[in-house]
Scaffold this active site. Sequence first.
Site, short mmCIF file in Angstrom:
data_model
loop_
_atom_site.label_atom_id
_atom_site.label_comp_id
_atom_site.label_asym_id
_atom_site.label_seq_id
_atom_site.Cartn_x
_atom_site.Cartn_y
_atom_site.Cartn_z
N HIS A 160 -35.38 2.35 -19.82
CA HIS A 160 -35.22 3.32 -21.00
C HIS A 160 -35.94 4.33 -20.79
CE1 HIS A 160 -34.63 3.95 -25.51
NE2 HIS A 160 -33.41 3.97 -24.86
N LYS A 184 -37.88 8.01 -19.96
CA LYS A 184 -37.35 9.33 -19.66
C LYS A 184 -38.68 10.29 -19.24
CE LYS A 184 -34.52 8.01 -23.51
NZ LYS A 184 -34.71 6.64 -23.68
N ASP A 199 -44.11 18.69 -9.40
CA ASP A 199 -45.66 18.99 -8.63
C ASP A 199 -46.89 18.48 -9.11
OD1 ASP A 199 -44.20 20.81 -7.09
OD2 ASP A 199 -44.86 22.74 -7.93
N HIS A 211 -32.95 10.67 -33.46
CA HIS A 211 -33.29 9.84 -32.14
C HIS A 211 -34.72 9.55 -31.95
CE1 HIS A 211 -32.54 8.90 -27.85
NE2 HIS A 211 -31.65 7.84 -28.35
N LYS A 217 -38.62 8.87 -31.58
CA LYS A 217 -39.44 7.73 -31.42
C LYS A 217 -40.85 8.09 -31.61
CE LYS A 217 -35.94 7.14 -28.43
NZ LYS A 217 -34.93 6.37 -29.09
N ASP A 274 -52.51 8.85 -40.30
CA ASP A 274 -53.60 9.40 -41.00
C ASP A 274 -53.63 10.90 -40.69
OD1 ASP A 274 -54.08 7.30 -42.34
OD2 ASP A 274 -56.03 6.58 -41.12
#
Length: 471
Positions: free
Chosen positions: A211, A213, A218, A389, A391, A396
């Site tokens: 999952h 991404k 470079d 979507h 996450k 604080d």
Amino acid sequence: MIANIVLAFFVLFIERKKPSSKWAWVMVLLFLPFLGMLLYLLFGQPYRKNKKRHESDASISNLQDLTERQLAEVDAGSFVYSSVVAKNWQHLIRMNLRTETTPFSQNNRLQIFNDGKRKFEALFNDIEAAKIHVHLEYYIINNDDIGIRLLKLLTKKAEEGIQVLVLYDDIGSKSLPRNFFNAFERAGGRTAASLPSKLPFGNPRVNYRNHRKIAVIDGKVGYNGGFNVGDEYLGEVEKFGYWRDTHLRIEGDAVHSLQHWFIKDWNETSKKYPLKQEKHYFPPLKNEKGAGMQVVVSGPDEEIDQIKNGYLRMISQARKSVYIQTPYLIPDLGVLDALLTAALSGIDVRIMIPDKPDHIFVYSASLSFARELARSGVKIYAYNNGFLHAKTVVVDGKVASIGSANMDVRSFTLNYEANVFVYDEETAEDMVRLFLNDSKLSQELTSEYFEQLSLFKRFRLQVAQLVAPIL
């Protein structure tokens, strides 16, 4: 029926699963005799780690050495933190250092993207400027406008002699035609499908997915977050509307951590073109003061749920606020108790979820946990300006976690995930502002809201919560 009983006995006493997951599967097996066995064979079998690793993967990399040195310095009290925030969160830093290769870097510059068009514009510009290599790892790559545009650019870079590697999930990217990468590979590019099926029909590992991404250009620029490659992530699919996500562009030593994990993931998948942890993949970067960061990963082949433990530590150390955005709110008992305890202690706990489902039963489970949390004083928001979507966890206004891991059991234990933990007040305050702005585009789901749901909807929430550990 006898076979289901035997299998239920096996799940309870033989398999290594968490108790909540065991009992959920036993319920499915006993109450759905034929369908239950089929579901278990497809989704319930434990992950079996591939013991065959490339020699380069088994070697101790510089990042592993660095992690061990930093841990020793932290334990000895001699580690030098460049910011007060990092020093105040040294216990979280130490915990992450204990989990394999998770060095702490303090020279990072980052840019937050919450809009897909801006994110892909920046990524395309960085790929266009690549001189040595482009490494991409995505759960979903679609055969649509943005997917084809990306492929054409990658093919162009491969023709220029740049090393271009693309790692995609076999299930997440299942819509790709077989010839999608043909021209790209003829130009010299390389691809690999993560966790593919070894059978002609079906995939017995369908429950375990890559999952992550990640993008590395470079060895100097890295990306990590929630955006996949598809038109819906640009807000161009009517079903979802505007797509609200969070992704980071990073410059600094944290990019080397993203590179390290890409190489390990690539070597796990691509037997034909293995990579070595060579120096040109980890170029020296300017040692300037910047944001403190750690790249933390987790997966089904790890004994410790590293990202989940990071969430737990953040929530337990909160003194003022915990702001969470997640498309799926299906926490395990530990995270649920931590959130409830924080709210009951007077901490300002706010959680934002979408106001529309992409998976109706999973969304019902999310609402069931939202109802329980709302009863204890957690403020629940349903984002209604499109599809949420992102996450993210911000505590604080000091520390934040941004990546691919949802606030659910699947991300905690079943999927390969990658999150960036950021110890930087400026970044955390930016994340707080984004959350508060999103709140203005959301509906608060109070206890009264849930009490007014129809009897059928409340029953659906209860059923969904019962099987939540296996969703």
